[in-house]
Write a protein that holds these residues in place. Sequence first.
Motif, PDB file in Angstrom:
ATOM      1  N   TRP A  16       1.048  -1.162   0.242  1.00 27.95           N
ATOM      2  CA  TRP A  16      -0.107  -0.692   0.492  1.00 27.95           C
ATOM      3  C   TRP A  16       1.022   1.221  -0.151  1.00 27.95           C
ATOM      4  O   TRP A  16       0.330   2.298  -0.221  1.00 27.95           O
ATOM      5  CB  TRP A  16      -1.196   0.367   1.356  1.00 27.95           C
ATOM      6  CG  TRP A  16      -2.370  -1.054   1.173  1.00 27.95           C
ATOM      7  CD1 TRP A  16      -2.799  -1.252  -0.691  1.00 27.95           C
ATOM      8  CD2 TRP A  16      -2.970  -0.976   1.455  1.00 27.95           C
ATOM      9  NE1 TRP A  16      -3.463  -1.646  -0.438  1.00 27.95           N
ATOM     10  CE2 TRP A  16      -3.998  -2.368   1.099  1.00 27.95           C
ATOM     11  CE3 TRP A  16      -2.648  -1.949   3.359  1.00 27.95           C
ATOM     12  CZ2 TRP A  16      -4.624  -2.927   1.774  1.00 27.95           C
ATOM     13  CZ3 TRP A  16      -3.369  -2.562   3.633  1.00 27.95           C
ATOM     14  CH2 TRP A  16      -4.677  -3.371   3.060  1.00 27.95           C
ATOM     15  N   HIS A  19       1.412   1.744  -3.274  1.00 26.40           N
ATOM     16  CA  HIS A  19       0.186   2.342  -3.937  1.00 26.40           C
ATOM     17  C   HIS A  19       0.245   3.977  -3.761  1.00 26.40           C
ATOM     18  O   HIS A  19      -0.754   4.105  -4.408  1.00 26.40           O
ATOM     19  CB  HIS A  19      -0.939   1.412  -3.512  1.00 26.40           C
ATOM     20  CG  HIS A  19      -2.188   1.662  -4.118  1.00 26.40           C
ATOM     21  ND1 HIS A  19      -3.056   2.722  -3.007  1.00 26.40           N
ATOM     22  CD2 HIS A  19      -2.768   1.222  -5.031  1.00 26.40           C
ATOM     23  CE1 HIS A  19      -3.925   2.966  -3.826  1.00 26.40           C
ATOM     24  NE2 HIS A  19      -3.425   2.086  -4.590  1.00 26.40           N
ATOM     25  N   ASP A  20      -0.583   3.905  -2.694  1.00 24.75           N
ATOM     26  CA  ASP A  20       0.333   5.594  -2.558  1.00 24.75           C
ATOM     27  C   ASP A  20       1.059   6.859  -3.089  1.00 24.75           C
ATOM     28  O   ASP A  20       0.540   7.497  -3.440  1.00 24.75           O
ATOM     29  CB  ASP A  20      -0.220   5.586  -0.520  1.00 24.75           C
ATOM     30  CG  ASP A  20      -1.046   5.081   0.027  1.00 24.75           C
ATOM     31  OD1 ASP A  20      -2.161   4.288  -0.820  1.00 24.75           O
ATOM     32  OD2 ASP A  20      -1.483   4.896   1.038  1.00 24.75           O
ATOM     33  N   VAL A  39      -7.691   0.980 -11.292  1.00 27.50           N
ATOM     34  CA  VAL A  39      -7.368   0.538 -10.387  1.00 27.50           C
ATOM     35  C   VAL A  39      -8.138  -1.234  -9.720  1.00 27.50           C
ATOM     36  O   VAL A  39      -7.716  -2.613  -9.348  1.00 27.50           O
ATOM     37  CB  VAL A  39      -6.134   0.986  -9.382  1.00 27.50           C
ATOM     38  CG1 VAL A  39      -5.990   0.708  -8.300  1.00 27.50           C
ATOM     39  CG2 VAL A  39      -5.682   1.990  -9.751  1.00 27.50           C
ATOM     40  N   GLY A  43      -7.307  -4.693 -10.002  1.00 27.02           N
ATOM     41  CA  GLY A  43      -6.478  -5.218  -8.853  1.00 27.02           C
ATOM     42  C   GLY A  43      -7.797  -7.109  -8.918  1.00 27.02           C
ATOM     43  O   GLY A  43      -6.782  -7.773  -7.450  1.00 27.02           O
ATOM     44  N   MET A 221      -0.218  -0.197  -9.470  1.00 26.74           N
ATOM     45  CA  MET A 221      -1.619  -0.059  -8.634  1.00 26.74           C
ATOM     46  C   MET A 221      -2.122  -1.271  -8.077  1.00 26.74           C
ATOM     47  O   MET A 221      -2.237  -1.207  -6.741  1.00 26.74           O
ATOM     48  CB  MET A 221      -1.742   1.443  -8.586  1.00 26.74           C
ATOM     49  CG  MET A 221      -1.305   2.391  -9.125  1.00 26.74           C
ATOM     50  SD  MET A 221      -1.743   4.031  -9.978  1.00 26.74           S
ATOM     51  CE  MET A 221      -2.753   4.220  -8.226  1.00 26.74           C
ATOM     52  N   MET A 224      -0.517  -4.049  -6.100  1.00 27.31           N
ATOM     53  CA  MET A 224      -0.183  -3.391  -5.320  1.00 27.31           C
ATOM     54  C   MET A 224      -1.427  -3.465  -4.118  1.00 27.31           C
ATOM     55  O   MET A 224      -1.756  -3.865  -3.026  1.00 27.31           O
ATOM     56  CB  MET A 224       0.977  -2.385  -4.805  1.00 27.31           C
ATOM     57  CG  MET A 224       2.189  -1.969  -5.109  1.00 27.31           C
ATOM     58  SD  MET A 224       2.957  -3.365  -4.632  1.00 27.31           S
ATOM     59  CE  MET A 224       3.652  -3.961  -5.900  1.00 27.31           C
ATOM     60  N   ASP A 225      -2.615  -2.791  -4.519  1.00 29.16           N
ATOM     61  CA  ASP A 225      -3.562  -3.083  -3.354  1.00 29.16           C
ATOM     62  C   ASP A 225      -4.139  -4.018  -4.022  1.00 29.16           C
ATOM     63  O   ASP A 225      -4.662  -4.388  -2.265  1.00 29.16           O
ATOM     64  CB  ASP A 225      -4.899  -1.871  -5.069  1.00 29.16           C
ATOM     65  CG  ASP A 225      -6.329  -1.786  -3.918  1.00 29.16           C
ATOM     66  OD1 ASP A 225      -6.089  -1.634  -2.868  1.00 29.16           O
ATOM     67  OD2 ASP A 225      -7.343  -2.071  -4.667  1.00 29.16           O
TER      68      ASP A 225
END
Length: 287
Positions: A16, A19-20, A39, A43, A221, A224-225
Amino acid sequence: MALNALTLGLIAALAWGIHDFAVRVASRDHPLMTTLLSVLLIGLFFHMIFMGFGTPLENVDSLNSRAIGLSVVAGLFYLGGAVALYIAFHRGPVKLVAPIIGSYPIASLLFASINGAPSSLAQWLAVFVVVAGVAIVAVTAKGEEAGIAHNQWVTAFVSVIGALGFAATFEVGQMAAAIADEHLTIFITRLSCFAALLVVMIACRMRIRPDRRIVPLMIVMGFMDSLGLLCVLSAGGMADAKFASVAASIFGLMTVLLCWAFLREKMTPPQWAGCLISFAAIGYLAL
């Protein structure tokens, strides 16, 4: 080596954090909800790949109405948290947003206590130390982009909504994962989250398709999320499952560290102290 709840939480924090870090880049010149929808879809695709490494279809009988209902509710909470996070990071600097959203373990531990999970005073103190370490690093962070217009009170309120959304997601999602196969419950969570946002965007005539140039970043993203949510909710059937969400709370710290490593943003002594404080508290929770 078998993974425990704390280790899964640390993996989620790194995922995260990346991601952020990417959200900060993507939100500069691309519609927020279009980015979030893409995303979530990516995901969902990655989670289907993760499902291939296990045997979730063999455990489909473990799904019942309660597990499905909890998973859907978790998806709606996750959508609320994600929307708030994207808006907050777009409106305000990391030093304001990260400490507030990173404080969700306080609500998570409270939810766990309400549900009968024993929590000692020392554990509560360790949670507050984790959050304090994140706050030290984020509040003293340098290098936010100039020109980001934000109203601090509105941004703070949106960040609180994000924190509550994620805390509720992890609590309800772990309850579902404790009942049925976690891959299946997380799939339902992600699907309901994506479907709800898609319906709202279509009803509001919002842009659906993203720019091609930003798709590679969205793929990162989305992965990773997906990895972060999988790690935290998979801890639902483990001992001390609440520690997964606590450890994952240092994602804001990871974001700042990534800025230092890749954008060469300065790290001051107080920021390094915050890192040590947070990781020391995480180490205590592992005992």
